[in-house]
Design a protein around this motif. Structure first.
Motif, PDB file in Angstrom:
ATOM      1  N   THR A  25       6.638  11.937  -4.864  1.00 56.99           N
ATOM      2  CA  THR A  25       5.234  11.526  -4.897  1.00 56.99           C
ATOM      3  C   THR A  25       4.953  10.805  -6.212  1.00 56.99           C
ATOM      4  OG1 THR A  25       4.523  13.581  -5.950  1.00 56.99           O
ATOM      5  CG2 THR A  25       4.579  13.537  -3.528  1.00 56.99           C
ATOM      6  N   PRO A  26       3.877  10.005  -6.279  1.00 56.62           N
ATOM      7  CA  PRO A  26       3.524   9.334  -7.544  1.00 56.62           C
ATOM      8  C   PRO A  26       3.349  10.328  -8.690  1.00 56.62           C
ATOM      9  CG  PRO A  26       2.286   8.387  -5.728  1.00 56.62           C
ATOM     10  CD  PRO A  26       2.990   9.589  -5.177  1.00 56.62           C
ATOM     11  N   ALA A  27       2.750  11.478  -8.390  1.00 51.20           N
ATOM     12  CA  ALA A  27       2.520  12.483  -9.436  1.00 51.20           C
ATOM     13  C   ALA A  27       3.842  13.031  -9.969  1.00 51.20           C
ATOM     14  CB  ALA A  27       1.668  13.620  -8.876  1.00 51.20           C
ATOM     15  N   ARG A  28       4.766  13.278  -9.071  1.00 44.75           N
ATOM     16  CA  ARG A  28       6.072  13.796  -9.487  1.00 44.75           C
ATOM     17  C   ARG A  28       6.856  12.750 -10.258  1.00 44.75           C
ATOM     18  NH1 ARG A  28      10.887  15.934  -5.433  1.00 44.75           N
ATOM     19  NH2 ARG A  28      12.404  16.457  -7.061  1.00 44.75           N
ATOM     20  N   ALA A  29       6.718  11.492  -9.852  1.00 50.25           N
ATOM     21  CA  ALA A  29       7.461  10.407 -10.502  1.00 50.25           C
ATOM     22  C   ALA A  29       7.080  10.252 -11.971  1.00 50.25           C
ATOM     23  CB  ALA A  29       7.222   9.093  -9.756  1.00 50.25           C
ATOM     24  N   GLU A  30       5.852  10.583 -12.310  1.00 53.43           N
ATOM     25  CA  GLU A  30       5.402  10.454 -13.693  1.00 53.43           C
ATOM     26  C   GLU A  30       6.186  11.356 -14.644  1.00 53.43           C
ATOM     27  OE1 GLU A  30       1.256  11.138 -13.904  1.00 53.43           O
ATOM     28  OE2 GLU A  30       0.705   9.371 -12.712  1.00 53.43           O
ATOM     29  N   HIS A  31       6.762  12.423 -14.113  1.00 54.95           N
ATOM     30  CA  HIS A  31       7.499  13.383 -14.943  1.00 54.95           C
ATOM     31  C   HIS A  31       9.007  13.185 -14.873  1.00 54.95           C
ATOM     32  CE1 HIS A  31       3.752  15.594 -15.532  1.00 54.95           C
ATOM     33  NE2 HIS A  31       3.536  15.495 -14.231  1.00 54.95           N
ATOM     34  N   ILE A  32       9.463  12.150 -14.179  1.00 56.56           N
ATOM     35  CA  ILE A  32      10.904  11.872 -14.061  1.00 56.56           C
ATOM     36  C   ILE A  32      11.291  10.796 -15.078  1.00 56.56           C
ATOM     37  CG2 ILE A  32      12.761  11.069 -12.550  1.00 56.56           C
ATOM     38  CD1 ILE A  32      11.139  12.054 -10.164  1.00 56.56           C
TER      39      ILE A  32
ATOM     40  N   ASP B  88       0.808  -1.223   0.000  1.00 58.69           N
ATOM     41  CA  ASP B  88       0.000   0.000   0.000  1.00 58.69           C
ATOM     42  C   ASP B  88       0.840   1.272   0.000  1.00 58.69           C
ATOM     43  OD1 ASP B  88       1.027  -0.405   2.500  1.00 58.69           O
ATOM     44  OD2 ASP B  88      -0.767   0.202   3.583  1.00 58.69           O
ATOM     45  N   GLU B  89       2.171   1.144  -0.189  1.00 55.70           N
ATOM     46  CA  GLU B  89       3.050   2.309  -0.196  1.00 55.70           C
ATOM     47  C   GLU B  89       3.667   2.514  -1.578  1.00 55.70           C
ATOM     48  OE1 GLU B  89       4.960   2.866   4.145  1.00 55.70           O
ATOM     49  OE2 GLU B  89       5.616   1.059   3.123  1.00 55.70           O
ATOM     50  N   PHE B  90       3.910   3.779  -1.921  1.00 56.54           N
ATOM     51  CA  PHE B  90       4.543   4.103  -3.201  1.00 56.54           C
ATOM     52  C   PHE B  90       6.054   3.936  -3.098  1.00 56.54           C
ATOM     53  CE2 PHE B  90       6.708   7.454  -5.711  1.00 56.54           C
ATOM     54  CZ  PHE B  90       6.500   6.907  -6.967  1.00 56.54           C
ATOM     55  N   TRP B  91       6.626   3.226  -4.079  1.00 55.90           N
ATOM     56  CA  TRP B  91       8.074   2.992  -4.125  1.00 55.90           C
ATOM     57  C   TRP B  91       8.628   3.496  -5.445  1.00 55.90           C
ATOM     58  CZ3 TRP B  91      11.315  -0.619  -1.084  1.00 55.90           C
ATOM     59  CH2 TRP B  91      10.747  -0.928   0.144  1.00 55.90           C
ATOM     60  N   ILE B  92       9.918   3.834  -5.449  1.00 51.06           N
ATOM     61  CA  ILE B  92      10.588   4.254  -6.677  1.00 51.06           C
ATOM     62  C   ILE B  92      11.984   3.647  -6.705  1.00 51.06           C
ATOM     63  CG2 ILE B  92      11.484   6.409  -5.668  1.00 51.06           C
ATOM     64  CD1 ILE B  92      10.972   7.683  -8.456  1.00 51.06           C
ATOM     65  N   CYS B  93      12.427   3.251  -7.901  1.00 56.25           N
ATOM     66  CA  CYS B  93      13.732   2.590  -8.049  1.00 56.25           C
ATOM     67  C   CYS B  93      14.725   3.554  -8.690  1.00 56.25           C
ATOM     68  CB  CYS B  93      13.594   1.340  -8.918  1.00 56.25           C
ATOM     69  SG  CYS B  93      15.145   0.433  -9.137  1.00 56.25           S
ATOM     70  N   CYS B  94      15.944   3.597  -8.136  1.00 59.93           N
ATOM     71  CA  CYS B  94      17.003   4.427  -8.703  1.00 59.93           C
ATOM     72  C   CYS B  94      17.516   3.767  -9.984  1.00 59.93           C
ATOM     73  CB  CYS B  94      18.152   4.587  -7.708  1.00 59.93           C
ATOM     74  SG  CYS B  94      19.578   5.473  -8.364  1.00 59.93           S
TER      75      CYS B  94
END
Length: 254
Positions: free
Chosen positions: A232-239, A211-217
């Motif tokens: 945030t998920p929203a910010r990640a969409e633009h990375i 249930d948590e948002f994760w991001i991979c380097c």
């Protein structure tokens, strides 16, 4: 020197909570806050120590003046070796000494408040279930988790293979094809969830939660809680290519 005032945990659970807070603080210093930590460890200054506090805050400071100190002291003079080693090796050395300090503080409380053999064993097992700071920093914890998942998946594959052989003696029409496919898909989803559950955050060292948002380097391939690296998920969409704080700082100093 114990940020936030004196605090004396008296039960196994309280000592473990104290351990987790100090551990999280030191992991933060060596990962997400590594640039600030690096700058504070100036070799021109006197003997410096890295302190982690139960409040999950860290501090680089001089050792306690009182003798003997109220708590065991962390490694002295970590700043002197900073410029004489590769940064990666220096951080790993600090991590190893930090792990040793955390254990010494935990068992100091255990001795002070009379933990018996069973309590000491339970405390150690609780601490040992978490990856060390060194394992989090070097990615060893993630590698071990992958190997464990691989062994589990291979074991599951062998079990499925044996089950398949046994079912050859049964009627081919004993189960509808659609039902078989649904069961196979569910099995794959369970294996995928199991593999992800072994993943550890490169910042805090805690386990994956669905249930948590994760991001991979994209550089070191470590996974992070979004909240730990402030993504945030929203910010990640633009990375297009995400770099964790450690990889970003290393590139800036090169």
């Amino acid at each position: 020197m114990d940020g936030g005032g004196q605090y004396n945990p008296r039960t196994v659970e309280e000592v473990f909570g104290d351990f987790k807070g100090r551990r999280a603080a030191m992991i933060k210093a060596l990962t997400t806050d590594v640039e600030e930590f690096y700058q504070q460890c100036d070799p021109e200054k006197e003997n410096l120590c890295l302190y982690g506090y139960p409040s999950e805050q860290w501090e680089v400071n001089l050792p306690a003046e009182e003798v003997p100190p109220e708590l065991p002291e962390p490694a002295l003079g970590i700043n002197f070796a900073r410029d004489g080693m590769q940064e990666k090796d220096w951080l790993s050395l600090v991590a190893v000494h930090s792990d040793a300090w955390l254990l010494s503080v935990a068992f100091y409380f255990g001795a002070r408040f009379g933990f018996d053999k069973a309590d000491r064993k339970r405390l150690f097992n609780m601490m040992n279930d978490l990856p060390t700071i060194f394992e989090v920093l070097t990615g060893t914890a993630k590698k071990q988790s992958k190997e464990k998942s691989s062994i589990t998946n291979n074991s599951n594959s062998k079990s499925k293979s044996n089950s398949k052989r046994g079912s050859e003696f049964q009627s081919k029409n004993s189960r509808p094809v659609v039902q078989q496919k649904e069961e196979e898909d569910e099995g794959l989803e369970e294996e995928d969830d199991e593999e992800h559950s072994e993943t550890l955050c490169g910042a805090c060292g805690e386990n994956y939660a669905a249930d948590e948002f994760w991001i991979c380097c994209d550089i070191c391939e470590k996974w992070f809680h979004g909240k730990c690296v402030k993504i945030t998920p929203a910010r990640a969409e633009h990375i297009k290519q995400y770099k964790c704080p450690s990889c970003n700082n290393k590139r800036a100093r090169q």
